[in-house]
Structures are given as C-alpha cells and as structure tokens.
Write an enzyme that holds these catalytic residues in place. Structure first.
Site, PDB file in Angstrom:
ATOM      1  N   LYS A  13       3.922 -11.614   3.724  1.00 10.89           N
ATOM      2  CA  LYS A  13       2.501 -11.761   3.387  1.00 10.89           C
ATOM      3  C   LYS A  13       2.361 -11.960   1.893  1.00 10.89           C
ATOM      4  O   LYS A  13       3.010 -11.267   1.103  1.00 10.89           O
ATOM      5  CB  LYS A  13       1.695 -10.545   3.833  1.00 10.89           C
ATOM      6  CG  LYS A  13       0.194 -10.672   3.521  1.00 10.89           C
ATOM      7  CD  LYS A  13      -0.618  -9.594   4.187  1.00 10.89           C
ATOM      8  CE  LYS A  13      -0.458  -8.239   3.546  1.00 10.89           C
ATOM      9  NZ  LYS A  13      -0.967  -8.222   2.144  1.00 10.89           N
ATOM     10  N   SER A  65       0.829  -1.202   0.000  1.00  9.43           N
ATOM     11  CA  SER A  65       0.000   0.000   0.000  1.00  9.43           C
ATOM     12  C   SER A  65       0.866   1.255   0.000  1.00  9.43           C
ATOM     13  O   SER A  65       0.390   2.351  -0.328  1.00  9.43           O
ATOM     14  CB  SER A  65      -0.916   0.012   1.234  1.00  9.43           C
ATOM     15  OG  SER A  65      -0.169  -0.227   2.414  1.00  9.43           O
ATOM     16  N   GLU A 121      -0.432 -12.470  -1.361  1.00  6.46           N
ATOM     17  CA  GLU A 121      -1.796 -12.358  -1.864  1.00  6.46           C
ATOM     18  C   GLU A 121      -2.115 -13.546  -2.764  1.00  6.46           C
ATOM     19  O   GLU A 121      -1.334 -13.870  -3.662  1.00  6.46           O
ATOM     20  CB  GLU A 121      -1.974 -11.061  -2.657  1.00  6.46           C
ATOM     21  CG  GLU A 121      -1.907  -9.803  -1.821  1.00  6.46           C
ATOM     22  CD  GLU A 121      -2.240  -8.556  -2.628  1.00  6.46           C
ATOM     23  OE1 GLU A 121      -2.763  -8.690  -3.755  1.00  6.46           O
ATOM     24  OE2 GLU A 121      -1.978  -7.450  -2.125  1.00  6.46           O
ATOM     25  N   ASP A 139       5.077  -7.354   2.838  1.00  2.00           N
ATOM     26  CA  ASP A 139       4.385  -7.832   1.644  1.00  2.00           C
ATOM     27  C   ASP A 139       5.362  -8.334   0.590  1.00  2.00           C
ATOM     28  O   ASP A 139       6.423  -7.735   0.372  1.00  2.00           O
ATOM     29  CB  ASP A 139       3.573  -6.697   1.022  1.00  2.00           C
ATOM     30  CG  ASP A 139       2.112  -6.729   1.425  1.00  2.00           C
ATOM     31  OD1 ASP A 139       1.634  -7.782   1.874  1.00  2.00           O
ATOM     32  OD2 ASP A 139       1.447  -5.687   1.286  1.00  2.00           O
ATOM     33  N   GLU A 165      -9.799  -9.241   3.113  1.00  2.00           N
ATOM     34  CA  GLU A 165     -10.030  -7.847   2.737  1.00  2.00           C
ATOM     35  C   GLU A 165     -11.301  -7.690   1.916  1.00  2.00           C
ATOM     36  O   GLU A 165     -11.536  -8.427   0.960  1.00  2.00           O
ATOM     37  CB  GLU A 165      -8.840  -7.296   1.940  1.00  2.00           C
ATOM     38  CG  GLU A 165      -9.024  -5.843   1.547  1.00  2.00           C
ATOM     39  CD  GLU A 165      -7.771  -5.179   1.017  1.00  2.00           C
ATOM     40  OE1 GLU A 165      -7.841  -3.980   0.668  1.00  2.00           O
ATOM     41  OE2 GLU A 165      -6.718  -5.847   0.940  1.00  2.00           O
TER      42      GLU A 165
END
Length: 282
Positions: free
Chosen positions: A114, A46, A116, A84, A183
């Site tokens: 992390k 982000s 995704e 991330d 999310e």
C-alpha cells in the site's frame, strides 16, 4: 473460505459485496482475524503508534514492516496480506523503490503493498505493477504527511479539494492500483469517488458508501488506553479485560493461591520416596 486475491476484491465490487479489512501486526492476531473471515489484513505503519508507542507513523522503518509482515503471513491462511510502504520509501530512484517493495513480498511474504499519495505517485504505482507487485493506493488523510497537512484532519471538505482527490484516485486506477483507501473524507465525497472508479474503495472515517471498510485492530478491539478516533467503533473492550486479569494474577501470586493444584505437577510417590531416601543419605 477461499483464498482472497486482488481479483476477488474486484469481483466483490462488481457484485456489490462489501470488503472487510483490518490491521494486524503479529501471528496470533492474524490467525484469529483470518479465521473470523477478514478479507484483507493490513500490516499498517500504524504499528508505529499502537505497537511502538510513537505519536506518528513516521518513525516506522521498512525493516519494521518486513518483520511484522512475516509474522502476519504465518498466521493468515486465506486473507489477502497487504503491507504499507513506510515513510519516504516510495521516493527516490525507481530501482530503489522497486527493491524496497520487493522486500515486503520476498522477505515478508506480502501479497501486495500500500502506497500513500495521489497522482504524483502514479508512475511509481505503474512501475511496481509492471514488475508484478500489486498496489493498493491511499488518499485523503495520509498519515505519513501529517506534518505537511497540519495534523490528523478531514480532507476533501471543499469542491476544489474533492475534485483533486478524484483526480488522484483516477490516476492511481489508471496506473494499475487494484484498490484505494479513502481516509478521513466526507461521506458524500467518498461516495462520489467510489461511483467513478472500477476498482474498490476502502474507507476509514469516510462513511458507509465505500466498497469496504478498514479499522486499526487495537482501536476496533478496545485494546488501548489512549486516544480513540471518532470514526472508530470498539467491538470489544480488551484493555479492561486484560487489566482485570493482570490485577487478578498479581493478587493470586501475592496471596499464594497461584499456582494451585490444577497448575502443579507432582512426583510419583515411589519417586518421591527415592528422592527423600537419597536426601537423607546425604
């Protein structure tokens, strides 16, 4: 506060204790959040949007995450540091993915990474965990796939998609993930998934039934003049505070009231006399 580990989070879920997680991208922010008692600090991609000014997270590179992780690690004494894996770094040869995740820990100092994605990345998660790299999963809205998803929209609105999400979560847990971010998921779906897993869920825009919550620092602190997601709660208004302070500074520089006597250093009288005498001789 004791140091937070992945085992701490698992025990917190067992005891019904909620996990507080927030993004951090630099030393002073990490230090403040760590001292405030945050359990997990996330160096999220982000940063591409709230720090770099991009419209998505896709331009963020591995070098970017390593750089910011290094700063956060210096500032945090107790929190679990999670970094991330940015766009495309979880795809490719297993050895390449392992090397990239290893950089986040060796060069950045992260405690975990992390990733995704759902069950299609279960083998990647398993490979990393086997190598000693703790992995947090991330399903639902996955910002790195924003173009494929058609935008930043809520996921899991139908029974079929909710079931697929549970399958993804179960596959990640089976592969060894120690927690999963949910999310932009309907609260009922997040509650259902959370109840089926042994590992904790961390929600963002997923209601109050997850085992923990995560927010982007800039959104939570009102440190932005841009779009604020609906799921965010601003706990402060730093943007206005900084704007007022900056305008005050400009005004005081312009009118000569800054620096004032409190911010000024003077020579001792005897040194001043010597300076003037020396100047007069020349």
């Amino acid at each position: 506060m004791a140091n937070i580990t992945v085992k701490t989070l698992l025990k917190m879920k067992e005891r019904g204790e909620r996990i507080a997680m927030m993004t951090a991208y630099d030393y002073p922010t990490a230090k403040l959040l760590d001292e405030a008692g945050l359990h997990v600090l996330l160096i999220g991609d982000s940063l591409g949007m709230v720090v770099q000014g991009n419209t998505t997270t896709i331009p963020v590179t591995l070098d970017d995450i390593v750089y910011h992780t290094r700063m956060v690690r210096r500032g945090a004494e107790h929190a679990l540091i999670v970094s991330d894996m940015p766009f495309l770094t979880t795809h490719g040869l297993p050895e390449d993915v392992l090397q990239k995740a290893g950089r986040l820990m060796q060069e950045g100092g992260a405690h975990a990474v992390k990733i995704e994605g759902g069950k299609e990345l279960a083998s990647v998660v398993s490979r990393l965990v086997t190598a000693g790299i703790p992995v947090m999963g991330h399903i639902g809205l996955t910002p790195q796939s924003v173009h494929a998803l058609g935008g930043f929209s809520v996921q899991g609105r139908t029974v079929a998609s909710a079931k697929r999400m549970l399958e993804d979560a179960a596959a990640l847990e089976e592969a060894g993930a120690f927690a999963i971010v949910l999310e932009m998921v309907p609260a009922e779906v997040a509650q259902w998934i959370s109840s089926k897993l042994r590992i904790p869920t961390i929600g963002i825009g997923a209601g109050s039934f997850c085992d923990g919550q995560v927010l982007v620092f800039h959104d939570a602190m009102g440190f932005t003049s841009g779009y604020i997601p609906k799921h965010n709660k601003a706990y402060a208004n730093l943007a206005d505070t900084i704007a007022v302070a900056a305008r005050d500074y400009v005004r005081e520089v312009a009118n000569g009231s800054f620096p004032g006597e409190a911010q000024t250093v003077h020579l001792k009288p005897e040194e001043l006399d010597k300076l003037f005498n020396s100047a007069n001789r020349h």
